[in-house]
Design a protein around this motif. Sequence first.
Motif, PDB file in Angstrom:
ATOM      1  N   TYR A 178       0.818  -1.217   0.000  1.00 40.77           N
ATOM      2  CA  TYR A 178       0.000   0.000   0.000  1.00 40.77           C
ATOM      3  C   TYR A 178       0.854   1.271   0.000  1.00 40.77           C
ATOM      4  CZ  TYR A 178      -4.138  -2.848   0.475  1.00 40.77           C
ATOM      5  OH  TYR A 178      -5.132  -3.763   0.237  1.00 40.77           O
ATOM      6  N   ALA A 179       2.098   1.171   0.497  1.00 46.43           N
ATOM      7  CA  ALA A 179       3.014   2.311   0.380  1.00 46.43           C
ATOM      8  C   ALA A 179       3.341   2.571  -1.086  1.00 46.43           C
ATOM      9  CB  ALA A 179       4.290   2.045   1.178  1.00 46.43           C
ATOM     10  N   LYS A 181       1.325   1.764  -3.636  1.00 50.74           N
ATOM     11  CA  LYS A 181       0.099   2.314  -4.244  1.00 50.74           C
ATOM     12  C   LYS A 181      -0.013   3.816  -3.955  1.00 50.74           C
ATOM     13  CE  LYS A 181      -2.968   0.169  -5.825  1.00 50.74           C
ATOM     14  NZ  LYS A 181      -3.309  -0.185  -7.231  1.00 50.74           N
ATOM     15  N   SER A 182       0.338   4.241  -2.734  1.00 55.92           N
ATOM     16  CA  SER A 182       0.289   5.653  -2.374  1.00 55.92           C
ATOM     17  C   SER A 182       1.294   6.462  -3.194  1.00 55.92           C
ATOM     18  CB  SER A 182       0.563   5.829  -0.880  1.00 55.92           C
ATOM     19  OG  SER A 182       0.615   7.179  -0.523  1.00 55.92           O
ATOM     20  N   GLU A 184       2.366   5.739  -6.151  1.00 51.12           N
ATOM     21  CA  GLU A 184       1.867   5.821  -7.520  1.00 51.12           C
ATOM     22  C   GLU A 184       0.828   6.940  -7.668  1.00 51.12           C
ATOM     23  OE1 GLU A 184       2.361   1.200  -9.096  1.00 51.12           O
ATOM     24  OE2 GLU A 184       0.439   1.885  -8.266  1.00 51.12           O
ATOM     25  N   VAL A 185      -0.028   7.063  -6.658  1.00 54.70           N
ATOM     26  CA  VAL A 185      -1.030   8.133  -6.702  1.00 54.70           C
ATOM     27  C   VAL A 185      -0.353   9.498  -6.668  1.00 54.70           C
ATOM     28  CG1 VAL A 185      -2.943   9.196  -5.446  1.00 54.70           C
ATOM     29  CG2 VAL A 185      -2.850   6.700  -5.695  1.00 54.70           C
ATOM     30  N   LYS A 186       0.646   9.668  -5.806  1.00 56.55           N
ATOM     31  CA  LYS A 186       1.361  10.941  -5.720  1.00 56.55           C
ATOM     32  C   LYS A 186       2.088  11.255  -7.018  1.00 56.55           C
ATOM     33  CE  LYS A 186       2.011  10.883  -0.704  1.00 56.55           C
ATOM     34  NZ  LYS A 186       2.995  10.809   0.407  1.00 56.55           N
TER      35      LYS A 186
END
Length: 371
Positions: A178-179, A181-182, A184-186
Amino acid sequence: MNRKVVIVLLVVATLAVAGGLAMFFESMKVDPAKNLDSSKLPTVRVQEVKYSSIESPIIEKGRLLSNLEVNLSSEVAGRIVESGVPLKVGQKFRKGDLLIKIYDKDAKMDLRAQKSRFLNKLAENLPDIKVDYPDNFENWMNFFNSIKLDERIPDLPEVQSTQEKVFMASRNILGEFYAIKSAEVKLEKRKIYAPFDGSFVEVNTQVGSVAGMGSKLAGIIESKNLELQVPVDSEDIKWLRLNDEVEVLDSNGDLLCMGKLVRKSEFVDQGTQSVSVFVKLKNHKVDLYQGQFLTARFNGKQISEAMEIPRTAVFSSNKVYVLENDLMKSRRVNVLKRNENSLIFTGLKEGEILIIEPPVKATENMKVQVR
């Protein structure tokens, strides 16, 4: 002595003759007849009171606004680099164009490093997964093989038991996933794409400057989806209904296109005592621009059993003059609607003679003649 008597008699005779002549000329003088010359009476225009159904339009000027106006803000910090669309006020763009790009090479390298560490952790734990959770091992192996450093990380395999979930959490596999995934969003937030066809109306940055987190970078509008904001007198707002057809006119008064009343404000502007209504334009064939002034012609509501007269016929807000035996008599009327140059009223008896153009300094019981 005789001489004095003669002189006195001559004086008396002279005075008598003068008096007689004066009386004669006075008798010849004709007294002017008061008010007999009708040409000296004030003239008025009149109209017989007759009621009918009246459809009174409401015509007001308004300003064009874009239905969609968006402020572009940065959710990450970094230096702005060339994106392809010039950051200039008035610059047009198409939906999907890259409007603003923040330097992202270092962020991409950090994300690759995170994925590499995650692959290393998975590789260390795959043997334990094969032994302890053989039914789900193939799914985890396929997940491991599908991870690409330059692509988005795929979804995690579905955990099939509580023990497997505890195992993944204890080895921090879930946390690191999930780190990533975060991150990638940023990384995606370093690029801002156009949500619609439009243009820049405000630009607060330029290529090479540093964008702060949360700072406003630019303002954009959708150029084809326009609305006409029209201030309408608060007394007239009751005549307008949502979804009414509206004629939109240009500066010459010619029909430009049709529109539809889509919204009405629920508050009054304190400065103008008007209520804003919004007209959505339809099928306009000429270029229109935000901020342009146009005229809206609303149909209004049909008023039954009423009469329309010039506003100059009314004084003291709601009084008019009627003609009775050539004399002006004031009457109070019930004003239903006020237009720019006329008003609609009731309150007089049909057949009465209404003075629609009274004389200057008109007064009660003034004698007038009809023009």
